[in-house]
Design a protein around this motif. Structure first.
Motif, PDB file in Angstrom:
ATOM      1  N   ASN A 171       9.100  -4.446  -7.390  1.00 23.37           N
ATOM      2  CA  ASN A 171      10.542  -4.228  -7.516  1.00 23.37           C
ATOM      3  C   ASN A 171      10.863  -3.024  -8.408  1.00 23.37           C
ATOM      4  O   ASN A 171      11.777  -3.056  -9.230  1.00 23.37           O
ATOM      5  CB  ASN A 171      11.228  -5.486  -8.061  1.00 23.37           C
ATOM      6  N   GLY A 172      10.060  -1.982  -8.247  1.00 20.18           N
ATOM      7  CA  GLY A 172      10.289  -0.737  -8.968  1.00 20.18           C
ATOM      8  C   GLY A 172       9.803  -0.713 -10.399  1.00 20.18           C
ATOM      9  O   GLY A 172      10.030   0.261 -11.121  1.00 20.18           O
ATOM     10  N   GLN A 173       9.110  -1.772 -10.826  1.00 19.26           N
ATOM     11  CA  GLN A 173       8.652  -1.862 -12.214  1.00 19.26           C
ATOM     12  C   GLN A 173       7.142  -2.050 -12.286  1.00 19.26           C
ATOM     13  O   GLN A 173       6.540  -2.689 -11.417  1.00 19.26           O
ATOM     14  CB  GLN A 173       9.321  -3.060 -12.908  1.00 19.26           C
ATOM     15  N   LYS A 174       6.553  -1.517 -13.345  1.00 13.55           N
ATOM     16  CA  LYS A 174       5.132  -1.783 -13.599  1.00 13.55           C
ATOM     17  C   LYS A 174       4.988  -3.245 -14.014  1.00 13.55           C
ATOM     18  O   LYS A 174       5.676  -3.704 -14.925  1.00 13.55           O
ATOM     19  CB  LYS A 174       4.608  -0.867 -14.709  1.00 13.55           C
ATOM     20  N   THR A 175       4.124  -3.951 -13.328  1.00 15.10           N
ATOM     21  CA  THR A 175       3.962  -5.386 -13.536  1.00 15.10           C
ATOM     22  C   THR A 175       2.490  -5.712 -13.703  1.00 15.10           C
ATOM     23  O   THR A 175       1.633  -5.012 -13.164  1.00 15.10           O
ATOM     24  CB  THR A 175       4.523  -6.160 -12.313  1.00 15.10           C
ATOM     25  N   ARG A 176       2.200  -6.775 -14.435  1.00 19.23           N
ATOM     26  CA  ARG A 176       0.803  -7.175 -14.614  1.00 19.23           C
ATOM     27  C   ARG A 176       0.327  -7.919 -13.369  1.00 19.23           C
ATOM     28  O   ARG A 176       0.951  -8.868 -12.919  1.00 19.23           O
ATOM     29  CB  ARG A 176       0.644  -8.048 -15.859  1.00 19.23           C
TER      30      ARG A 176
END
Length: 324
Positions: free
Chosen positions: A295-300
């Protein structure tokens, strides 16, 4: 009985739990909205599976930005229609269709050779094509279908195009590789001794494994590129739950439940493609690699995906399987 439950029921439950979590997130969070993206005139992209769904939306948007987009797929009529539609919209860039069957290593090699013979640069590679929850079958090379199409075909394609991506990139303007993963990778288990899932087949487990493999591959390749100082970035993308033909293979009850839910909670193909387009063209992603984007974000991503030993083992085994 226990072996059946472990190999069949557990992957099924885990995959649907992942789906429920994603739907809850999508219920309370808007889809990522793309920022204004810079023009991409003069840049060349390959988008696999770009004839429909998220792949088409990705190809369409990159062409609008001025890119020369090569849509790679195995449906010639769909490919011709997709190119026609993009050109009818008056895109600044160019779109064309080139045949590629990712379930055939011979086809992958032929596609790459044909592309290289044209003398074009390559700035963006979007490994988007995929299949989900198909009944047990194998590719023409004898690989489990999910693993062969979703992962191994893209693994070979990327490696054969890597020298061109390196030459085409600059440190001020890197080439970019975008791998389409999925939240189901969180449920993935890497069965190194049975990557073809021949001991006890589960379509749910096979699909999750293929998407986990793409994340492991992304991280390992980025480490190699960084160590070598090459101007190429690699990122894995999670599009969320998107209303595409991928869900056509759901079992009947899930298919019936999916239809009303999809209208309310699923993303559209254009919304699902937004993070892929962002990774491929946004200024904010210049020089940024080794990320899992959701969703457009850096995620783990999953804990297993960061396991350097698993990354290295998968890389070595994949090279053996595709003959690199």
């Amino acid at each position: 009985m226990w072996l059946w439950m472990k190999s069949m029921l557990v992957p099924l439950i885990n995959l649907y739990l992942c789906g429920v979590k994603v739907l809850i997130y999508q219920l309370f969070n808007r889809s990522f909205t793309l920022p204004v993206l810079p023009k991409q005139n003069g840049r060349v992209a390959i988008v696999t599976g770009g004839t429909r769904g998220m792949g088409f939306e990705t190809a369409r948007h990159l062409a609008r930005l001025g890119m020369h987009v090569v849509i790679a797929g195995n449906e010639r009529e769909e490919g011709t229609a997709a190119v026609r539609k993009i050109h009818e919209e008056g895109s600044e860039g160019k779109a064309e269709f080139v045949f590629l069957d990712l379930t055939s290593l011979v086809s992958v090699r032929q596609f790459v050779q044909t592309f290289k013979d044209r003398g074009l640069p390559l700035h963006v590679l979007v490994n988007n094509a995929g299949t989900m929850l198909v009944p047990e079958k194998q590719t023409e090379d004898g690989f489990e279908f999910h693993f062969g199409l979703n992962y191994l075909g893209h693994f070979l394609l990327t490696n054969l195009l890597l020298d061109l991506l390196k030459r085409s990139g600059r440190h001020s303007c890197c080439s970019r590789i975008v791998n389409m993963s999925s939240a189901t990778h969180y449920a993935g288990v890497l069965a190194m001794d049975d990557l073809n899932r021949r001991i006890c087949y589960s379509s749910h487990g096979a699909y999750s494994q293929s998407k986990l493999a793409l994340v492991l591959f992304s991280y390992y390749l980025q480490e190699q590129l960084t160590a070598g100082g090459f101007p190429v970035t690699v990122n894995a993308v999670d599009p969320g739950m998107v209303d595409t033909a991928l869900y056509n293979n759901l079992w009947s009850l899930a298919q019936a439940l999916k239809k009303p839910v999809a209208k309310i909670l699923f993303r559209t193909p254009a919304e699902g493609a937004s993070t892929t387009i962002y990774a491929a063209a946004a200024c904010e992603m210049e020089g940024v690699g080794g990320c899992y984007l959701y969703n457009g974000q850096k995620t783990r991503s999953s804990e297993l995906s960061y396991n350097s030993e698993a990354q290295a083992k998968l890389w070595k085994k994949s090279c053996e399987l595709v003959g690199l």
